[in-house]
Design a protein around this motif. Sequence first.
Motif, PDB file in Angstrom:
ATOM      1  N   ASP A  10     -30.251 -50.909 -27.437  1.00 47.55           N
ATOM      2  CA  ASP A  10     -30.349 -49.447 -27.650  1.00 47.55           C
ATOM      3  C   ASP A  10     -31.705 -49.200 -27.053  1.00 47.55           C
ATOM      4  O   ASP A  10     -32.749 -49.538 -27.488  1.00 47.55           O
ATOM      5  CB  ASP A  10     -30.292 -49.077 -29.050  1.00 47.55           C
ATOM      6  CG  ASP A  10     -28.997 -48.871 -29.699  1.00 47.55           C
ATOM      7  OD1 ASP A  10     -27.930 -49.643 -28.960  1.00 47.55           O
ATOM      8  OD2 ASP A  10     -28.842 -48.674 -30.878  1.00 47.55           O
ATOM      9  N   TYR A  11     -31.493 -48.757 -25.673  1.00 48.96           N
ATOM     10  CA  TYR A  11     -32.658 -48.625 -24.772  1.00 48.96           C
ATOM     11  C   TYR A  11     -33.301 -47.179 -25.218  1.00 48.96           C
ATOM     12  O   TYR A  11     -33.106 -46.158 -24.780  1.00 48.96           O
ATOM     13  CB  TYR A  11     -32.244 -48.337 -23.402  1.00 48.96           C
ATOM     14  CG  TYR A  11     -33.214 -48.585 -22.308  1.00 48.96           C
ATOM     15  CD1 TYR A  11     -33.909 -49.691 -21.797  1.00 48.96           C
ATOM     16  CD2 TYR A  11     -33.347 -47.393 -21.633  1.00 48.96           C
ATOM     17  CE1 TYR A  11     -34.770 -49.647 -21.002  1.00 48.96           C
ATOM     18  CE2 TYR A  11     -34.444 -47.272 -20.683  1.00 48.96           C
ATOM     19  CZ  TYR A  11     -35.194 -48.376 -20.394  1.00 48.96           C
ATOM     20  OH  TYR A  11     -36.018 -48.453 -19.283  1.00 48.96           O
ATOM     21  N   ALA A  48     -28.491 -46.466 -22.974  1.00 48.92           N
ATOM     22  CA  ALA A  48     -29.715 -45.778 -22.798  1.00 48.92           C
ATOM     23  C   ALA A  48     -29.781 -44.327 -23.504  1.00 48.92           C
ATOM     24  O   ALA A  48     -28.782 -43.649 -23.244  1.00 48.92           O
ATOM     25  CB  ALA A  48     -29.907 -45.604 -21.242  1.00 48.92           C
ATOM     26  N   ASP A  49     -30.899 -44.034 -24.082  1.00 45.52           N
ATOM     27  CA  ASP A  49     -31.001 -42.873 -24.713  1.00 45.52           C
ATOM     28  C   ASP A  49     -31.414 -41.670 -23.569  1.00 45.52           C
ATOM     29  O   ASP A  49     -32.529 -41.340 -23.623  1.00 45.52           O
ATOM     30  CB  ASP A  49     -32.119 -43.249 -25.537  1.00 45.52           C
ATOM     31  CG  ASP A  49     -32.330 -41.916 -26.438  1.00 45.52           C
ATOM     32  OD1 ASP A  49     -31.600 -40.910 -26.495  1.00 45.52           O
ATOM     33  OD2 ASP A  49     -33.414 -41.726 -27.464  1.00 45.52           O
ATOM     34  N   LEU A  51     -30.829 -38.496 -23.125  1.00 41.07           N
ATOM     35  CA  LEU A  51     -31.402 -37.259 -23.882  1.00 41.07           C
ATOM     36  C   LEU A  51     -32.990 -37.148 -23.736  1.00 41.07           C
ATOM     37  O   LEU A  51     -33.478 -36.248 -23.424  1.00 41.07           O
ATOM     38  CB  LEU A  51     -30.864 -36.495 -24.924  1.00 41.07           C
ATOM     39  CG  LEU A  51     -29.325 -36.235 -24.757  1.00 41.07           C
ATOM     40  CD1 LEU A  51     -28.984 -35.663 -26.075  1.00 41.07           C
ATOM     41  CD2 LEU A  51     -28.807 -35.321 -23.486  1.00 41.07           C
ATOM     42  N   SER A  52     -33.433 -38.543 -24.060  1.00 40.59           N
ATOM     43  CA  SER A  52     -34.952 -38.591 -24.092  1.00 40.59           C
ATOM     44  C   SER A  52     -35.741 -38.489 -22.780  1.00 40.59           C
ATOM     45  O   SER A  52     -36.701 -37.786 -22.573  1.00 40.59           O
ATOM     46  CB  SER A  52     -35.318 -40.069 -24.901  1.00 40.59           C
ATOM     47  OG  SER A  52     -35.162 -41.131 -24.102  1.00 40.59           O
ATOM     48  N   PHE A  53     -34.874 -39.057 -21.408  1.00 44.98           N
ATOM     49  CA  PHE A  53     -35.362 -39.057 -20.348  1.00 44.98           C
ATOM     50  C   PHE A  53     -35.388 -37.375 -19.947  1.00 44.98           C
ATOM     51  O   PHE A  53     -36.375 -36.968 -19.378  1.00 44.98           O
ATOM     52  CB  PHE A  53     -34.695 -39.686 -19.485  1.00 44.98           C
ATOM     53  CG  PHE A  53     -34.334 -41.109 -20.013  1.00 44.98           C
ATOM     54  CD1 PHE A  53     -35.052 -41.806 -20.614  1.00 44.98           C
ATOM     55  CD2 PHE A  53     -33.355 -41.677 -19.217  1.00 44.98           C
ATOM     56  CE1 PHE A  53     -34.400 -42.758 -20.987  1.00 44.98           C
ATOM     57  CE2 PHE A  53     -32.785 -43.006 -19.519  1.00 44.98           C
ATOM     58  CZ  PHE A  53     -33.459 -43.694 -20.329  1.00 44.98           C
ATOM     59  N   LEU A  54     -34.341 -36.939 -20.369  1.00 46.19           N
ATOM     60  CA  LEU A  54     -34.218 -35.535 -19.725  1.00 46.19           C
ATOM     61  C   LEU A  54     -35.425 -34.426 -20.262  1.00 46.19           C
ATOM     62  O   LEU A  54     -35.947 -33.456 -19.896  1.00 46.19           O
ATOM     63  CB  LEU A  54     -32.774 -34.911 -20.101  1.00 46.19           C
ATOM     64  CG  LEU A  54     -31.466 -35.516 -19.426  1.00 46.19           C
ATOM     65  CD1 LEU A  54     -30.368 -35.072 -20.005  1.00 46.19           C
ATOM     66  CD2 LEU A  54     -31.817 -35.383 -17.891  1.00 46.19           C
ATOM     67  N   ARG A  55     -35.447 -34.714 -21.807  1.00 48.77           N
ATOM     68  CA  ARG A  55     -36.552 -34.035 -22.455  1.00 48.77           C
ATOM     69  C   ARG A  55     -37.692 -34.094 -21.964  1.00 48.77           C
ATOM     70  O   ARG A  55     -38.661 -33.161 -21.948  1.00 48.77           O
ATOM     71  CB  ARG A  55     -36.280 -34.276 -23.938  1.00 48.77           C
ATOM     72  CG  ARG A  55     -37.216 -33.404 -24.803  1.00 48.77           C
ATOM     73  CD  ARG A  55     -36.591 -32.117 -24.923  1.00 48.77           C
ATOM     74  NE  ARG A  55     -37.413 -31.036 -25.648  1.00 48.77           N
ATOM     75  CZ  ARG A  55     -37.264 -29.820 -25.720  1.00 48.77           C
ATOM     76  NH1 ARG A  55     -36.547 -29.167 -24.455  1.00 48.77           N
ATOM     77  NH2 ARG A  55     -37.776 -28.949 -26.453  1.00 48.77           N
ATOM     78  N   TYR A  56     -38.240 -35.567 -21.512  1.00 49.55           N
ATOM     79  CA  TYR A  56     -39.538 -35.715 -21.109  1.00 49.55           C
ATOM     80  C   TYR A  56     -39.665 -34.943 -19.818  1.00 49.55           C
ATOM     81  O   TYR A  56     -40.547 -34.255 -19.611  1.00 49.55           O
ATOM     82  CB  TYR A  56     -39.622 -37.240 -20.658  1.00 49.55           C
ATOM     83  CG  TYR A  56     -40.465 -38.003 -21.617  1.00 49.55           C
ATOM     84  CD1 TYR A  56     -39.826 -38.008 -23.088  1.00 49.55           C
ATOM     85  CD2 TYR A  56     -41.595 -38.639 -21.675  1.00 49.55           C
ATOM     86  CE1 TYR A  56     -40.534 -38.818 -24.040  1.00 49.55           C
ATOM     87  CE2 TYR A  56     -42.189 -39.343 -22.674  1.00 49.55           C
ATOM     88  CZ  TYR A  56     -41.671 -39.384 -23.603  1.00 49.55           C
ATOM     89  OH  TYR A  56     -42.381 -40.297 -24.877  1.00 49.55           O
ATOM     90  N   ARG A  57     -38.810 -34.833 -18.593  1.00 50.78           N
ATOM     91  CA  ARG A  57     -38.716 -34.221 -17.754  1.00 50.78           C
ATOM     92  C   ARG A  57     -38.733 -32.538 -17.692  1.00 50.78           C
ATOM     93  O   ARG A  57     -39.855 -31.816 -17.248  1.00 50.78           O
ATOM     94  CB  ARG A  57     -37.515 -34.379 -16.871  1.00 50.78           C
ATOM     95  CG  ARG A  57     -37.245 -35.614 -16.278  1.00 50.78           C
ATOM     96  CD  ARG A  57     -37.115 -35.508 -14.728  1.00 50.78           C
ATOM     97  NE  ARG A  57     -37.619 -36.527 -13.993  1.00 50.78           N
ATOM     98  CZ  ARG A  57     -36.416 -37.834 -13.936  1.00 50.78           C
ATOM     99  NH1 ARG A  57     -35.368 -37.758 -14.431  1.00 50.78           N
ATOM    100  NH2 ARG A  57     -36.962 -38.963 -13.187  1.00 50.78           N
ATOM    101  N   VAL A  86     -26.524 -41.630 -27.547  1.00 53.17           N
ATOM    102  CA  VAL A  86     -26.972 -40.277 -27.471  1.00 53.17           C
ATOM    103  C   VAL A  86     -27.859 -40.027 -28.710  1.00 53.17           C
ATOM    104  O   VAL A  86     -27.207 -40.015 -29.714  1.00 53.17           O
ATOM    105  CB  VAL A  86     -25.740 -39.390 -27.377  1.00 53.17           C
ATOM    106  CG1 VAL A  86     -26.052 -37.763 -27.649  1.00 53.17           C
ATOM    107  CG2 VAL A  86     -25.097 -39.505 -25.805  1.00 53.17           C
ATOM    108  N   HIS A  87     -28.852 -39.254 -28.611  1.00 52.28           N
ATOM    109  CA  HIS A  87     -29.719 -38.916 -29.908  1.00 52.28           C
ATOM    110  C   HIS A  87     -29.953 -37.314 -29.796  1.00 52.28           C
ATOM    111  O   HIS A  87     -30.869 -36.990 -28.835  1.00 52.28           O
ATOM    112  CB  HIS A  87     -31.150 -39.624 -30.073  1.00 52.28           C
ATOM    113  CG  HIS A  87     -30.913 -40.924 -30.663  1.00 52.28           C
ATOM    114  ND1 HIS A  87     -30.716 -41.051 -32.037  1.00 52.28           N
ATOM    115  CD2 HIS A  87     -30.890 -42.259 -30.212  1.00 52.28           C
ATOM    116  CE1 HIS A  87     -30.780 -42.311 -32.414  1.00 52.28           C
ATOM    117  NE2 HIS A  87     -30.908 -43.169 -31.243  1.00 52.28           N
TER     118      HIS A  87
END
Length: 385
Positions: A10-11, A48-49, A51-57, A86-87
């Motif tokens: 889980d990345y 790969a999580d 939604l975390s990348f998208l939220r950071y952006r 997906v979280h």
Amino acid sequence: MTIYILYSADYELYLGGNYCDENEVLINPTKDLLNLFDKLNIPLTLFADVLSFLRYREQKLFGFPENAENQLKDAIRRGHDVQSHVHPHWNFTQIEGRTYKVNADFFLLGKLDDDPEKLYAKIRNLLMTSRSYLHDLLGTVNKNYQCIAFRAGGYGLQPNSAIVMKALRDSGFVIDSSIVPGFVLKNKINEVDFSMVPKMANYYLDSDLTTPSKNNQGIFEIPLASCTFSIGQNFLSQFSYYSLKFFRARSGQGASAPSAVKEKGYPIQQVPKKNSARKPKHSKLYNFFVETIDNCFNYLDCSTDDEKMFQCTKTYLKHFDVVNKDVFFAFNMHPKGMTKDHFAALEKYHHKLTGYYQGNIQAIRYQQAAEMLVKNGLKTKTDSN
Ligand SMILES: [Zn+2]
């Protein structure tokens, strides 16, 4: 027939907050993990999580998502796999430095709305978002890249699993790898109850998690291997682990002695620790007895005890007819919490496994599993349309 092991990780970052930067928490340990898998010459799948990348952006934080994307592309280039984890709570999270202001009411997919139709639309939207994100990102590295497998954040296929499963299928997923047979975890955040899942190695799920669907319809399940040891078995296992650790430490085999572990973050249900980021210390004897009694249920999430992971795998596989049927099972890892002791145990575990099952076991990527299913007549969403 063949036993297929799907090594997966889980990345993701710590979901409550991190004590150090994202490189130290996730990128660096994943780099070491990928190197280990290259050395063993077997593939790893990173869930790969996204939604975390998208939220950071969205919050104008570009460093972490860029490093993560480069690492995922590198993994694909090297023959590994990347699939979707997906979280959903990230969409409701404020990133404030290294801490996250989280709305834990939205930790589970099945709790995003009270209205079933709206719930379905919201889940489907998130699943499609994560799937097309990975397609766009990784299709540039390998044009045959397919996002087909899913692991729910916090193994959270529940509540409202019928809606979750329908959304999964309608979004084009073929495989789910969230089920840990026998695992039950209910608290303020989690609502996991896998006590009633089918007692089969693999099966197709349509809506109900307790009943396999007919005619290869639905989502193919690749569970994480799990087992319940008796207290006696568990005592022996704990005893040999601790005595081995003790003797290795005494004989000065540094690499095998327990290393001081710096905690890098904290989970969503926890508040950050003020001073020292260390767990309260209990005596070794106390830990030994607590673990002996509490940890009879085991599942494959990489620990530092290779023998226990190996015994768990053997016990799990004994339930199935591996002579006449192919069996697919998953082994999970969380790079954010992994140390050199985990890497050493993982390597030993893999050697034990291949030594014991010889040519009957093979490590594969989720995309390979999906290709096999299609060859064997899986009816995908596209077929049934
Ligand atoms: Zn997760």
